[in-house]
Design a protein around this motif. Sequence first.
Motif, PDB file in Angstrom:
ATOM      1  N   HIS A 177       0.819  -1.212   0.000  1.00 63.63           N
ATOM      2  CA  HIS A 177       0.000   0.000   0.000  1.00 63.63           C
ATOM      3  C   HIS A 177       0.854   1.264   0.000  1.00 63.63           C
ATOM      4  CE1 HIS A 177      -3.578  -2.409   0.597  1.00 63.63           C
ATOM      5  NE2 HIS A 177      -3.036  -2.970   1.669  1.00 63.63           N
ATOM      6  N   GLU A 189      -5.227   5.928   5.843  1.00 61.18           N
ATOM      7  CA  GLU A 189      -5.689   4.922   4.879  1.00 61.18           C
ATOM      8  C   GLU A 189      -5.596   3.510   5.467  1.00 61.18           C
ATOM      9  OE1 GLU A 189      -4.809   8.660   3.115  1.00 61.18           O
ATOM     10  OE2 GLU A 189      -3.422   7.334   4.212  1.00 61.18           O
ATOM     11  N   ASP A 190      -4.557   3.268   6.278  1.00 56.16           N
ATOM     12  CA  ASP A 190      -4.438   1.968   6.949  1.00 56.16           C
ATOM     13  C   ASP A 190      -5.643   1.714   7.846  1.00 56.16           C
ATOM     14  OD1 ASP A 190      -1.874   1.284   5.939  1.00 56.16           O
ATOM     15  OD2 ASP A 190      -0.897   2.508   7.469  1.00 56.16           O
ATOM     16  N   ARG A 237      -8.653   0.734   5.874  1.00 52.72           N
ATOM     17  CA  ARG A 237      -8.532  -0.662   5.437  1.00 52.72           C
ATOM     18  C   ARG A 237      -8.735  -1.629   6.603  1.00 52.72           C
ATOM     19  NH1 ARG A 237      -4.495   1.606   1.969  1.00 52.72           N
ATOM     20  NH2 ARG A 237      -2.910   1.349   3.591  1.00 52.72           N
ATOM     21  N   HIS A 238      -8.396  -1.183   7.806  1.00 52.94           N
ATOM     22  CA  HIS A 238      -8.581  -2.008   9.005  1.00 52.94           C
ATOM     23  C   HIS A 238     -10.066  -2.212   9.313  1.00 52.94           C
ATOM     24  CE1 HIS A 238      -7.442  -3.699  12.912  1.00 52.94           C
ATOM     25  NE2 HIS A 238      -8.311  -2.879  13.494  1.00 52.94           N
ATOM     26  N   TRP A 251      -0.995  -6.619  10.170  1.00 50.56           N
ATOM     27  CA  TRP A 251      -0.351  -5.580   9.356  1.00 50.56           C
ATOM     28  C   TRP A 251       0.526  -4.659  10.222  1.00 50.56           C
ATOM     29  CZ3 TRP A 251      -1.704  -0.426  10.227  1.00 50.56           C
ATOM     30  CH2 TRP A 251      -2.902  -0.184  10.906  1.00 50.56           C
TER      31      TRP A 251
END
Length: 538
Positions: A325, A378-379, A382-383, A451
């Motif tokens: 990513h 952004e992480d 996505r989480h 992650w």
Amino acid sequence: MLYAISNIQVGLDESDASVTRRIAQQLNLTVEAILSSTCSRRAIDARKKTNIHFVCSYEIEVDQIIDPLPNNCRKLEHSTLSPPRPEVFTRKVTAQHHAVIIGAGPAGLFAALALAESGIRVTLLERGKPVETRMRDIGRLRSRGELDTESNICFGEGGAGTYTDGKLYTRIKHPFLRWVLAEFVRFGAREDILIDAHPHLGTDKLVRIVRNMRHHLLELGVDYRFETRVDDLLIENGKVCAVRTGCGDEINADHVILATGHSARDTFKRLQQLGIKMEAKAFAVGVRAEHPQALIDAIQFGNRAGHAKLSAAEYALTHQVADKHLGQRGVYSFCMCPGGLIVPSPTEAGAMAVNGMSNAKRGGRWANSGIVVQVTPEDIVRHGIKSDPLMGITFQRELEVATFKAAGDHYAAPTMRLTDFVNRKATGNLAPTRFKPEAIATDLWQLLPHWIANPLAEGLLGFDRKMRGFITDEANLLATESRTSSPIRIERNESMQSVNVAGLYPVGEGAGYAGGIVSAAVDGMKAAAAIIEQHHSL
């Protein structure tokens, strides 16, 4: 005549007289021509274990003109060791103007100092307790597992930095920087902080310094209130005009400096409800690594470890992990505390976090550091967390609640031996640890999102390639290090005010504009300077 000369290598066993002789030779002077010589900057160079030395700068007074000047020497108009007071803070303004400051951390304390000494009336509101009482509350958390949600590692006089290592190192460049350090000396810090490349105060010294600052502010007439949480801002016609405290008091203000620190989650929620513009920003989460200090000393200093002129060894490590990513995801050490201890740092019931601290002498048996992984907005999406300016707080809280549950619903630290973590095999065995109230053997691969855990493990392997011996059975990883920096930024304009609420000055770590004690103090002073300039010009 006064000169500055830099890049002077000084051996661990070298005398001052020897250094002066070498400086004289380099400048083509006699030793007698140097009237005085004072070290103005000092850094340790331990890259070669067979040649550990200091790299220093000196201010020298000589009885003749140096001509020609070598590249590492320049003429000075005045000593840099005694920085002049910034011009803006020499101006006096009328006391009819009133500033309310929310938070007595470094940003709030230095803003209060600058404003009060310029003549502006100041009210300083701190939700926590005085630094002395706060110590007892932190002690109860460590000894009995009892959390006071308003008085802890993060909340109380002096801010979160008081109960870490008192690190004063910063990468920022600003005219106020030297003056901030000089003010710390004024209130009781040792003068070494003016010359060390990586200065620190230590929690024990910071407690006394913060107390001295408080007494000075009280003498200046500052209305200094503890256990006074601000629950609301009153806004009229797009300008803040007052604050409302938890007990219902309304305090009118011409200016409100918001210096809450990065853990005032209830405050951030209320600011969002008021429509004050803010955005999610990147931060980092991970664990605390705890090694024997003697091991870190040996890795960093070799056979010179224990030398009288060498303090407990530090490290600063970074590693980039390939990421689909981001391209590269950063893993780095954070807030390394030599000779210190890991401390519980939760602020909410049913949630757990850890931090590190050490005293001035850094004389403890253990070294600890945050080992953290870069996290972007952004992480978090996505989480699985909904996009929102406060989504970083939601993610932090999720981790902290999971940490509390993993420790058996106690304010204890889920812990895993470092070698077990990188081998992805939970043996249930731990290395000796100083942590209180309790370290509980836990499979951190079941606690941390993968992650986070995957790059963390790869980063640790990278660290061991840079510091052979870093991965060892003698070290533990304790969870969770989640309060590295603020996960939000409150938007402000060039005048230091909120972009959509006039008179509100978001500053320091909590507002997303600083990353440590000194940068927060400088940011608070920048807001004070803006207020002083505004009234001085009227």
